[in-house]
Design a protein around this motif. Structure first.
Motif, PDB file in Angstrom:
ATOM      1  N   LYS A   1       0.827  -1.200   0.000  1.00 28.22           N
ATOM      2  CA  LYS A   1       0.000   0.000   0.000  1.00 28.22           C
ATOM      3  C   LYS A   1       0.871   1.264   0.000  1.00 28.22           C
ATOM      4  CE  LYS A   1      -3.413   2.357   2.888  1.00 28.22           C
ATOM      5  NZ  LYS A   1      -4.125   2.317   4.161  1.00 28.22           N
ATOM      6  N   ILE A   2       1.918   1.247   0.804  1.00 29.73           N
ATOM      7  CA  ILE A   2       2.809   2.411   0.897  1.00 29.73           C
ATOM      8  C   ILE A   2       3.534   2.640  -0.422  1.00 29.73           C
ATOM      9  CG2 ILE A   2       4.981   3.203   1.930  1.00 29.73           C
ATOM     10  CD1 ILE A   2       3.995   1.984   4.573  1.00 29.73           C
ATOM     11  N   LEU A   3       4.074   1.588  -1.010  1.00 29.24           N
ATOM     12  CA  LEU A   3       4.817   1.741  -2.261  1.00 29.24           C
ATOM     13  C   LEU A   3       3.924   2.128  -3.426  1.00 29.24           C
ATOM     14  CD1 LEU A   3       7.318  -1.241  -1.947  1.00 29.24           C
ATOM     15  CD2 LEU A   3       7.753   1.182  -1.526  1.00 29.24           C
ATOM     16  N   ALA A   4       2.654   1.744  -3.366  1.00 32.79           N
ATOM     17  CA  ALA A   4       1.730   2.069  -4.446  1.00 32.79           C
ATOM     18  C   ALA A   4       1.168   3.485  -4.326  1.00 32.79           C
ATOM     19  CB  ALA A   4       0.581   1.075  -4.470  1.00 32.79           C
ATOM     20  N   ALA A   5       1.271   4.101  -3.152  1.00 32.32           N
ATOM     21  CA  ALA A   5       0.712   5.445  -2.957  1.00 32.32           C
ATOM     22  C   ALA A   5       1.451   6.455  -3.820  1.00 32.32           C
ATOM     23  CB  ALA A   5       0.817   5.844  -1.487  1.00 32.32           C
ATOM     24  N   PRO A   6       0.711   7.276  -4.584  1.00 34.06           N
ATOM     25  CA  PRO A   6       1.369   8.271  -5.438  1.00 34.06           C
ATOM     26  C   PRO A   6       1.924   9.429  -4.609  1.00 34.06           C
ATOM     27  CG  PRO A   6      -0.996   8.525  -5.580  1.00 34.06           C
ATOM     28  CD  PRO A   6      -0.735   7.302  -4.725  1.00 34.06           C
ATOM     29  N   VAL A   7       3.001  10.024  -5.105  1.00 38.49           N
ATOM     30  CA  VAL A   7       3.598  11.197  -4.471  1.00 38.49           C
ATOM     31  C   VAL A   7       3.394  12.346  -5.452  1.00 38.49           C
ATOM     32  CG1 VAL A   7       5.701  12.214  -3.550  1.00 38.49           C
ATOM     33  CG2 VAL A   7       5.303   9.775  -3.295  1.00 38.49           C
ATOM     34  N   ASP A   8       2.413  13.196  -5.202  1.00 39.02           N
ATOM     35  CA  ASP A   8       2.146  14.306  -6.109  1.00 39.02           C
ATOM     36  C   ASP A   8       1.789  15.568  -5.341  1.00 39.02           C
ATOM     37  OD1 ASP A   8      -0.220  13.333  -5.166  1.00 39.02           O
ATOM     38  OD2 ASP A   8      -1.258  13.312  -7.082  1.00 39.02           O
ATOM     39  N   GLY A   9       1.875  16.705  -6.023  1.00 39.07           N
ATOM     40  CA  GLY A   9       1.550  17.989  -5.418  1.00 39.07           C
ATOM     41  C   GLY A   9       2.674  18.552  -4.571  1.00 39.07           C
ATOM     42  N   LEU A  10       3.897  18.012  -4.731  1.00 40.96           N
ATOM     43  CA  LEU A  10       5.031  18.461  -3.933  1.00 40.96           C
ATOM     44  C   LEU A  10       6.132  19.015  -4.832  1.00 40.96           C
ATOM     45  CD1 LEU A  10       5.354  15.404  -1.509  1.00 40.96           C
ATOM     46  CD2 LEU A  10       4.132  17.520  -1.105  1.00 40.96           C
TER      47      LEU A  10
ATOM     48  N   ALA B   1       2.383  21.292  -1.304  1.00 38.39           N
ATOM     49  CA  ALA B   1       1.429  20.910  -0.258  1.00 38.39           C
ATOM     50  C   ALA B   1       2.123  20.537   1.049  1.00 38.39           C
ATOM     51  CB  ALA B   1       0.572  19.747  -0.732  1.00 38.39           C
ATOM     52  N   LYS B   2       3.456  20.419   1.049  1.00 41.63           N
ATOM     53  CA  LYS B   2       4.176  20.054   2.270  1.00 41.63           C
ATOM     54  C   LYS B   2       4.886  21.247   2.879  1.00 41.63           C
ATOM     55  CE  LYS B   2       7.565  16.674   3.929  1.00 41.63           C
ATOM     56  NZ  LYS B   2       8.795  17.344   4.225  1.00 41.63           N
ATOM     57  N   CYS B   3       5.731  21.925   2.095  1.00 40.43           N
ATOM     58  CA  CYS B   3       6.514  23.043   2.642  1.00 40.43           C
ATOM     59  C   CYS B   3       5.862  24.404   2.392  1.00 40.43           C
ATOM     60  CB  CYS B   3       7.933  23.030   2.076  1.00 40.43           C
ATOM     61  SG  CYS B   3       8.017  23.315   0.298  1.00 40.43           S
ATOM     62  N   MET B   4       4.809  24.440   1.601  1.00 43.88           N
ATOM     63  CA  MET B   4       4.050  25.656   1.287  1.00 43.88           C
ATOM     64  C   MET B   4       4.904  26.737   0.619  1.00 43.88           C
ATOM     65  SD  MET B   4       1.527  25.759   4.636  1.00 43.88           S
ATOM     66  CE  MET B   4       1.465  27.502   4.602  1.00 43.88           C
ATOM     67  N   GLU B   5       5.929  26.335  -0.125  1.00 44.92           N
ATOM     68  CA  GLU B   5       6.741  27.292  -0.868  1.00 44.92           C
ATOM     69  C   GLU B   5       6.327  27.256  -2.330  1.00 44.92           C
ATOM     70  OE1 GLU B   5      10.905  26.768  -0.269  1.00 44.92           O
ATOM     71  OE2 GLU B   5      10.724  26.852   1.915  1.00 44.92           O
ATOM     72  N   ALA B   6       6.368  28.433  -2.959  1.00 44.62           N
ATOM     73  CA  ALA B   6       5.940  28.556  -4.354  1.00 44.62           C
ATOM     74  C   ALA B   6       7.095  28.166  -5.280  1.00 44.62           C
ATOM     75  CB  ALA B   6       5.483  29.972  -4.647  1.00 44.62           C
ATOM     76  N   GLU B   7       7.360  26.875  -5.349  1.00 42.73           N
ATOM     77  CA  GLU B   7       8.391  26.368  -6.248  1.00 42.73           C
ATOM     78  C   GLU B   7       7.723  25.499  -7.298  1.00 42.73           C
ATOM     79  OE1 GLU B   7      11.766  24.592  -4.409  1.00 42.73           O
ATOM     80  OE2 GLU B   7      11.779  26.039  -2.764  1.00 42.73           O
ATOM     81  N   GLU B   8       8.529  25.030  -8.245  1.00 42.92           N
ATOM     82  CA  GLU B   8       7.986  24.193  -9.307  1.00 42.92           C
ATOM     83  C   GLU B   8       7.482  22.876  -8.720  1.00 42.92           C
ATOM     84  OE1 GLU B   8       9.461  21.947 -13.353  1.00 42.92           O
ATOM     85  OE2 GLU B   8      10.656  23.599 -12.545  1.00 42.92           O
ATOM     86  N   ILE B   9       6.235  22.577  -8.981  1.00 42.08           N
ATOM     87  CA  ILE B   9       5.605  21.362  -8.450  1.00 42.08           C
ATOM     88  C   ILE B   9       5.900  20.203  -9.393  1.00 42.08           C
ATOM     89  CG2 ILE B   9       3.430  20.305  -7.737  1.00 42.08           C
ATOM     90  CD1 ILE B   9       4.319  22.740  -6.067  1.00 42.08           C
TER      91      ILE B   9
END
Length: 186
Positions: A36-45, A98-106
């Motif tokens: 489940k952990i490995l399948a979870a997508p990492v997006d919006g960061l 969505a994690k650090c709230m900095e306006a960088e390239e997502i």
């Protein structure tokens, strides 16, 4: 005599940690949580936060959320992804990580495989299995079930006979050569 003061001044660095992760953690093959952990997508960061979350997944430090968290911006329980502080809606609206709230390239979704890639790999697997001999196919599927190999590591064994040893015919040829050689020497 005056008492000894600490040799390390305030704010001085302590040095490297005693235990450093020098090699990747070996995940439990049959664990549902790991899958489940490995399948979870990492997006919006952003790139930095994506790397941090991917490191957590790789070294088995990732802890998924059990219940939704409260979003920092809208203050509603909408945050469903671990290590995020903004919900997806607020992060997209503000254009920040969505994690650090900095306006960088997502970084766009860092899911290792899309559904199209999975379908394509499944078709390639089926084609290769169809071209294998029965013994090779069963051996490959057994190793896949045990977890010794990954589905992407399909050997190209369709036309190779490296696994077989024809000792009987080779041994006879060598004996004939030796007999001929013995007769010539006398």
């Amino acid at each position: 005599m005056p008492e000894k003061a600490s040799s390390r001044g305030s704010g001085a660095k302590k040095g490297a940690p005693k235990y450093q992760n020098k090699f990747a953690y070996t995940h439990n093959r049959g664990s549902k949580t790991t899958k489940k952990i490995l399948a979870a997508p990492v997006d919006g960061l952003c790139k930095r936060c994506t790397d941090q979350v991917m490191w957590r997944k790789q070294y088995r430090k990732y802890k998924p959320l059990t219940t939704p968290k409260k979003c920092v911006a809208c203050e509603q329980k909408k945050v469903t992804k671990a290590y995020h502080v903004l919900c997806d809606g607020c992060a997209n609206e503000k254009g920040v990580c969505a994690k650090c709230m900095e306006a960088e390239e997502i970084v766009e979704g860092h899911n290792p495989k899309t559904s199209q890639q999975r379908v394509k790999e499944q078709q390639e697997l089926e084609q290769k299995l169809a071209s294998m001999r029965e013994r090779q196919r069963r051996s490959y599927l057994r190793k896949l079930r045990r977890g010794d190999i990954v589905a992407a590591d399909i050997p190209d064994v369709c036309n190779s006979d490296d696994d077989f040893e024809y000792t009987d015919s080779e041994g006879e040829d060598e004996e004939e050569d030796e007999e001929e050689g013995d007769g010539d020497e006398e």
